[in-house]
Design a protein around this motif. Sequence first.
Motif, PDB file in Angstrom:
ATOM      1  N   LYS B  12     -27.764   3.652 -17.373  1.00  0.00           N
ATOM      2  CA  LYS B  12     -29.062   2.993 -17.179  1.00  0.00           C
ATOM      3  C   LYS B  12     -29.587   2.506 -18.519  1.00  0.00           C
ATOM      4  N   PHE B  13     -30.151   1.306 -18.517  1.00  0.00           N
ATOM      5  CA  PHE B  13     -30.938   0.846 -19.666  1.00  0.00           C
ATOM      6  C   PHE B  13     -32.388   0.921 -19.213  1.00  0.00           C
ATOM      7  N   SER B  14     -33.104   1.924 -19.664  1.00  0.00           N
ATOM      8  CA  SER B  14     -34.406   2.331 -19.110  1.00  0.00           C
ATOM      9  C   SER B  14     -34.315   2.346 -17.583  1.00  0.00           C
ATOM     10  N   ASP B  15     -34.962   1.417 -16.870  1.00  0.00           N
ATOM     11  CA  ASP B  15     -34.929   1.494 -15.408  1.00  0.00           C
ATOM     12  C   ASP B  15     -33.742   0.757 -14.803  1.00  0.00           C
ATOM     13  N   PHE B  16     -33.158  -0.129 -15.599  1.00  0.00           N
ATOM     14  CA  PHE B  16     -32.112  -0.993 -15.070  1.00  0.00           C
ATOM     15  C   PHE B  16     -30.765  -0.270 -15.010  1.00  0.00           C
ATOM     16  N   ILE B  17     -30.152  -0.308 -13.856  1.00  0.00           N
ATOM     17  CA  ILE B  17     -28.851   0.359 -13.699  1.00  0.00           C
ATOM     18  C   ILE B  17     -27.742  -0.660 -13.946  1.00  0.00           C
ATOM     19  N   ALA B  18     -27.093  -0.550 -15.077  1.00  0.00           N
ATOM     20  CA  ALA B  18     -26.059  -1.527 -15.431  1.00  0.00           C
ATOM     21  C   ALA B  18     -24.707  -1.147 -14.841  1.00  0.00           C
ATOM     22  N   VAL B  19     -24.440   0.164 -14.792  1.00  0.00           N
ATOM     23  CA  VAL B  19     -23.213   0.637 -14.163  1.00  0.00           C
ATOM     24  C   VAL B  19     -23.621   1.709 -13.165  1.00  0.00           C
ATOM     25  N   GLY B  36     -15.918 -10.190 -12.891  1.00  0.00           N
ATOM     26  CA  GLY B  36     -17.326 -10.044 -12.546  1.00  0.00           C
ATOM     27  C   GLY B  36     -18.115 -11.140 -13.207  1.00  0.00           C
ATOM     28  N   SER B  37     -19.198 -11.568 -12.571  1.00  0.00           N
ATOM     29  CA  SER B  37     -19.989 -12.640 -13.180  1.00  0.00           C
ATOM     30  C   SER B  37     -20.843 -12.066 -14.308  1.00  0.00           C
ATOM     31  N   ASN B  38     -21.611 -12.903 -14.951  1.00  0.00           N
ATOM     32  CA  ASN B  38     -22.428 -12.460 -16.088  1.00  0.00           C
ATOM     33  C   ASN B  38     -23.331 -11.303 -15.682  1.00  0.00           C
ATOM     34  N   GLY B  39     -23.325 -10.266 -16.506  1.00  0.00           N
ATOM     35  CA  GLY B  39     -24.227  -9.156 -16.263  1.00  0.00           C
ATOM     36  C   GLY B  39     -23.748  -8.195 -15.195  1.00  0.00           C
ATOM     37  N   ALA B  40     -22.496  -8.309 -14.780  1.00  0.00           N
ATOM     38  CA  ALA B  40     -21.993  -7.444 -13.713  1.00  0.00           C
ATOM     39  C   ALA B  40     -21.845  -6.005 -14.196  1.00  0.00           C
ATOM     40  N   GLY B  41     -21.663  -5.834 -15.486  1.00  0.00           N
ATOM     41  CA  GLY B  41     -21.520  -4.480 -16.028  1.00  0.00           C
ATOM     42  C   GLY B  41     -20.149  -4.206 -16.613  1.00  0.00           C
ATOM     43  N   LYS B  42     -19.370  -5.248 -16.807  1.00  0.00           N
ATOM     44  CA  LYS B  42     -18.012  -5.074 -17.341  1.00  0.00           C
ATOM     45  C   LYS B  42     -18.064  -4.518 -18.765  1.00  0.00           C
ATOM     46  N   SER B  43     -18.786  -5.215 -19.642  1.00  0.00           N
ATOM     47  CA  SER B  43     -18.832  -4.774 -21.041  1.00  0.00           C
ATOM     48  C   SER B  43     -19.451  -3.389 -21.155  1.00  0.00           C
ATOM     49  N   THR B  44     -20.476  -3.126 -20.371  1.00  0.00           N
ATOM     50  CA  THR B  44     -21.126  -1.823 -20.439  1.00  0.00           C
ATOM     51  C   THR B  44     -20.126  -0.713 -20.104  1.00  0.00           C
ATOM     52  N   THR B  45     -19.332  -0.938 -19.064  1.00  0.00           N
ATOM     53  CA  THR B  45     -18.325   0.053 -18.691  1.00  0.00           C
ATOM     54  C   THR B  45     -17.326   0.260 -19.834  1.00  0.00           C
ATOM     55  N   PRO B  82     -13.331  -6.644 -28.961  1.00  0.00           N
ATOM     56  CA  PRO B  82     -14.694  -6.840 -28.466  1.00  0.00           C
ATOM     57  C   PRO B  82     -14.927  -8.276 -27.986  1.00  0.00           C
ATOM     58  N   GLN B  83     -15.883  -8.374 -27.081  1.00  0.00           N
ATOM     59  CA  GLN B  83     -16.247  -9.687 -26.543  1.00  0.00           C
ATOM     60  C   GLN B  83     -16.696 -10.633 -27.659  1.00  0.00           C
ATOM     61  N   ASP B  84     -17.531 -10.114 -28.565  1.00  0.00           N
ATOM     62  CA  ASP B  84     -17.939 -10.936 -29.707  1.00  0.00           C
ATOM     63  C   ASP B  84     -17.009 -10.630 -30.866  1.00  0.00           C
ATOM     64  N   ASP B 159     -12.077  -7.564 -23.993  1.00  0.00           N
ATOM     65  CA  ASP B 159     -13.281  -8.051 -23.324  1.00  0.00           C
ATOM     66  C   ASP B 159     -13.404  -9.547 -23.567  1.00  0.00           C
ATOM     67  N   GLU B 160     -13.012 -10.314 -22.601  1.00  0.00           N
ATOM     68  CA  GLU B 160     -13.049 -11.776 -22.679  1.00  0.00           C
ATOM     69  C   GLU B 160     -12.446 -12.312 -23.980  1.00  0.00           C
ATOM     70  N   PRO B 161     -11.165 -12.084 -24.150  1.00  0.00           N
ATOM     71  CA  PRO B 161     -10.551 -12.484 -25.420  1.00  0.00           C
ATOM     72  C   PRO B 161     -10.299 -13.976 -25.531  1.00  0.00           C
ATOM     73  N   SER B 191     -12.349 -11.067 -17.839  1.00  0.00           N
ATOM     74  CA  SER B 191     -12.394 -12.508 -18.065  1.00  0.00           C
ATOM     75  C   SER B 191     -13.286 -13.178 -17.047  1.00  0.00           C
ATOM     76  N   HIS B 192     -13.719 -14.367 -17.429  1.00  0.00           N
ATOM     77  CA  HIS B 192     -14.439 -15.222 -16.486  1.00  0.00           C
ATOM     78  C   HIS B 192     -13.481 -16.208 -15.843  1.00  0.00           C
ATOM     79  N   TYR B 193     -12.245 -16.194 -16.341  1.00  0.00           N
ATOM     80  CA  TYR B 193     -11.291 -17.195 -15.862  1.00  0.00           C
ATOM     81  C   TYR B 193     -10.366 -16.568 -14.819  1.00  0.00           C
TER      82      TYR B 193
HETATM   83  N1  LIG Z   1     -28.380  -2.654 -24.628  1.00  0.00           N
HETATM   84  C1  LIG Z   1     -28.833  -3.113 -23.453  1.00  0.00           C
HETATM   85  N2  LIG Z   1     -30.124  -2.936 -23.134  1.00  0.00           N
HETATM   86  C2  LIG Z   1     -30.596  -3.363 -21.943  1.00  0.00           C
HETATM   87  N3  LIG Z   1     -29.868  -3.983 -21.025  1.00  0.00           N
HETATM   88  C3  LIG Z   1     -28.559  -4.189 -21.286  1.00  0.00           C
HETATM   89  C4  LIG Z   1     -27.983  -3.758 -22.519  1.00  0.00           C
HETATM   90  N4  LIG Z   1     -26.673  -4.106 -22.503  1.00  0.00           N
HETATM   91  C5  LIG Z   1     -26.457  -4.712 -21.330  1.00  0.00           C
HETATM   92  N5  LIG Z   1     -27.581  -4.761 -20.592  1.00  0.00           N
HETATM   93  C6  LIG Z   1     -27.710  -5.318 -19.244  1.00  0.00           C
HETATM   94  O1  LIG Z   1     -26.766  -4.694 -18.431  1.00  0.00           O
HETATM   95  C7  LIG Z   1     -26.183  -5.609 -17.552  1.00  0.00           C
HETATM   96  C8  LIG Z   1     -24.684  -5.582 -17.677  1.00  0.00           C
HETATM   97  O2  LIG Z   1     -24.317  -6.144 -18.909  1.00  0.00           O
HETATM   98  P1  LIG Z   1     -22.817  -6.290 -19.357  1.00  0.00           P
HETATM   99  O3  LIG Z   1     -22.822  -6.801 -20.733  1.00  0.00           O
HETATM  100  O4  LIG Z   1     -22.100  -5.038 -19.082  1.00  0.00           O
HETATM  101  O5  LIG Z   1     -22.312  -7.419 -18.392  1.00  0.00           O
HETATM  102  P2  LIG Z   1     -20.915  -8.151 -18.373  1.00  0.00           P
HETATM  103  O6  LIG Z   1     -20.341  -7.893 -17.047  1.00  0.00           O
HETATM  104  O7  LIG Z   1     -20.101  -7.767 -19.534  1.00  0.00           O
HETATM  105  O8  LIG Z   1     -21.379  -9.657 -18.475  1.00  0.00           O
HETATM  106  P3  LIG Z   1     -20.765 -10.873 -19.306  1.00  0.00           P
HETATM  107  O9  LIG Z   1     -19.742 -11.460 -18.420  1.00  0.00           O
HETATM  108  O10 LIG Z   1     -21.919 -11.761 -19.484  1.00  0.00           O
HETATM  109  O11 LIG Z   1     -20.209 -10.336 -20.562  1.00  0.00           O
HETATM  110  C9  LIG Z   1     -26.785  -6.972 -17.885  1.00  0.00           C
HETATM  111  O12 LIG Z   1     -27.805  -7.253 -16.951  1.00  0.00           O
HETATM  112  C10 LIG Z   1     -27.358  -6.782 -19.245  1.00  0.00           C
HETATM  113  O13 LIG Z   1     -28.507  -7.578 -19.392  1.00  0.00           O
END
Ligand SMILES: Nc1ncnc2c1ncn2[C@@H]1O[C@H](COP(=O)(O)OP(=O)(O)OP(=O)(O)O)[C@@H](O)[C@H]1O
Lengths: 373, 311
Positions: B12-19, B36-45, B82-84, B159-161, B191-193
Amino acid sequence: MNVLNIALLQLKISIRDKRTIIFMLAFPIVMMLVLGSALSNAFDNQVKIDKMKVLYKETHNTSIAPYFEQFMKAAKKENIHFYKASDITDGKKAVRQNHYDAYVEVSNKGMNFYGSERNSIESSIIQGMLTAFADKYNLVSQVAKVKPNQTQAVLAGGTSHDYVKEMSLNAKKAPGSMDYYAVAVTTMIALYGAIGATFLLRGERTRNTAVRLAVAPITKAEIFIGKIIGSIVLNLLSLFLIVAVSSFLFKANWGDHLGFVFIILLSEVFLAVSFGLGVSYMVKTGEAARTLILIILQLASFFGGAYFKIEGADGMMKFIMNLSPITWANTAITKNIYNNDFTASLQVIGLNLGIAIVFLSIAIVSFKRREGF
Amino acid sequence: MNVLEINNLTKKFSDFIAVDNMSLTIKEGEIFGFLGSNGAGKSTTINMVAGLLRSNEGEIKILGKNIANHSKFAKRNIGIVPQDLAIYEDLTAFENVRFFAGLYGLRGAELKDRVEEALKFVGLVDKQKSLPKNFSGGMKRRLNIACAIAHKPKLIIMDEPTVGIDPQSRNYILNSVRQLNEMGCTVIYTSHYMEEVEEICSRIAIVDHGKIIAEGTKEQLKAIITDTKDIWVDVKSNENLEENVIKEINGVNTVQVEDNVVKINSQAEVSNLNKIIQYFINRNIEIRSLEEQAPNLETVFLTLTGRNLRD
Ligand SMILES: Nc1ncnc2c1ncn2[C@@H]1O[C@H](COP(=O)(O)OP(=O)(O)OP(=O)(O)O)[C@@H](O)[C@H]1O
Ligand SMILES: [Mg+2]
C-alpha cells in the motif's frame, strides 16, 4: 572494501564533473586573486603594524624590575613602546578605549596581561613576547582579554633568547591582503562543501543509480560512510590545491604548522558535509535544500569576512560574526599562523565536530528509515 | 526448483493498494512475462522482490529462502534492470559495469573478465572506454543490462528494457534475453509491447490493479477467449464491398476493411463461414485467401482488462 569502492566512485564522478572543478578550484582561486590584489592597498594600511603602545603598571621593588627594564628597551627598538601608568589609571579601560594596544601589570607574583580585542594582532604579538619573557624568568603569568571575568593561563610557548626579535619578526609577517584572503576564501570554500553534500545521496536517487546500490548485497552503512569519505577527501584535495596555489603563486602566508591548519580545515569540511547531508534530509526537494544552504553560506561568508574584513565590530555585529563557522576557522588559523596559538584551534575543531555529529545523526536516522534508499 | 515464490503479497502507498494479495511462482529456466497497463503494479512487485520496497503483507522467497531473513543471499542471486536507466554518465561503460559488479564481491582478474563478458554480451565492447553521455538510447539500455548481469545472477528481472529504442537495439536485447535464458538464467520480463512478450516468454501473467487476473502460456491465455473468432478475407479488390451487408450475416459482430483485407469478427458458436464466402461469390469479388485467426494476446488483454495495453 565496499566503502572504499564507493568512496572512490564518489571521487571519480565528482572530479569528472566540470562544475566541480570550476566551483571548487577556479572560483576560489580567482576570488583570492581578485580580492587579494584589488583590496591590497586599503588592506595594507589597515593592517600595517607601526607603533604599538603598551601601558604598564609595576609594583615597587619587584625582583624582575631590572630585566623588565631591559625588555622594554629591546622592545622599543622593534617599535613597541611601553608607557608607565600612574597608580590611579584604569589600565583596562584605557585599552578598551583604544588608547593602548595592551595593558600589563607586573608584580613579584607575575604578570597580568590585558590585550585589546580590537587590535588583536598587535595585542597577540605583545602577548607572545611577554609570554616568552615570563617563561624565561619562570614567572607565573596570567593573561586576560579585555573582556571581564575571562582569565586564562598562558600556554607556555616556545622560548628563545631573542624573544623580542623573534616576535617582532612575526609582526612583520602580519597578514597582508593576500594572506588574509587566502585564509578567508579557503575557509569559505571548505564550508561550501555543504552544497555538494546535499546531492551526495539525493544525486544517486535522481540519477536512479540508488536503485542499483540498494539492490546490491551491501549495507546502507557502507554506502553512507563511503559516500561521506569520498566527499570529504574530494573537498580536502581541492583545499590542498587551493592552499598550494595561494602559497606558491600568490605567496600567501600559511605559517609553519600546516598540519594543524589542515586539521582545522578537515573539521570544517566534516561540518560542511554533515550539514549539507542533514539539511538534504530535512528539506523536501533538492532545489530547496540547495537554496537554503546557499543563503546560509552567503551569510556565513559575509559575516565570516570572506568578502571583506570586518574590523572593530562590537555588540550585535560581533555576535553575528561569531556565529559563522568561517569566523571560527579564520580566527583559529590566523592564531595558528601568527601566534603559534593552538588553543583556539582545539576549541574550533571541537565545535565543528560537535555540530557535525548533530547533523550527521539527523541524516543517518532519516537514511535508515527510508525505504530502499 | 522455484526461483521465485510470492505469497499473498500486498503493498500500500498510504491508502492506495498498488499490489493486492498477489501470489506467483516462477520456476527455474522460465522467461516469465509481466503484462499490465500503466500503473498496474508491475514495477512495485518487482521492487519488492529486489528488496527496494518493503511489503505490507505476504512473503517473498528467492531460491526457497525468504528474503526477509536472507536478504544478502537474495540480493546476490538477483540482477535487476531498472525501468529507468541507472548508470553513471561520467563513468565509462567499463567503469560502470566494474563498479556495480564490484559491489557483488568480485575482485581482480575475475572482476575484469566478468565485466568484459557482460559488455561483450550486450555488444558494447567497442564502446567500453566511452562515456554513456555519447551513447544512443539503445546503447544506454544495453549498458543498463550489462550492469545487471556481470555478477551472474540466477534471476534477472527486466523492467521494460526496450522502452524508447530503435528496432535494431530491441532485437539485440530480445536475443540476449533468450541467450541469458539458455545459459541458465531465469528471467522476469515486463513490457508494454505485446509482440515482445509473446515472442520470448514461456509463461505470462496479466496484471491489473495490483492483481494477477490471468496466468499461463500464451496458448493457455488465448484459450480463455473462446466466444469470438476472427475471419480475415484477402480480396483482389475492395471496390464493390458493402460492409453493412456483411454485418447482416448471422453471428457477425464487426467488420473492418484494411486495404484488401476484410476483418470479420464473429460469434464463435455460429457457423456462418459458408454464408460469408457466398457473399463474396455473389458480388463477384475474387477471394485470394481466407483464414480464421487464432485469438491474439492483444484481444485477450482487452477482453480481460477492458483496456488496451498501451493507451
Ligand atoms: N512511491 C509511490 N508512492 C505512491 N504511489 C506509488 C508509488 N509507486 C508507485 N505508485 C503507484 O502504484 C501504482 C503501481 O505503480 P507501478 O509503478 O508498479 O506500475 P507499473 O505497472 O510498473 O506501471 P508502468 O507500466 O507505468 O511502469 C501506480 O498507480 C503508481 O502511481
Ligand atoms: Mg513500471
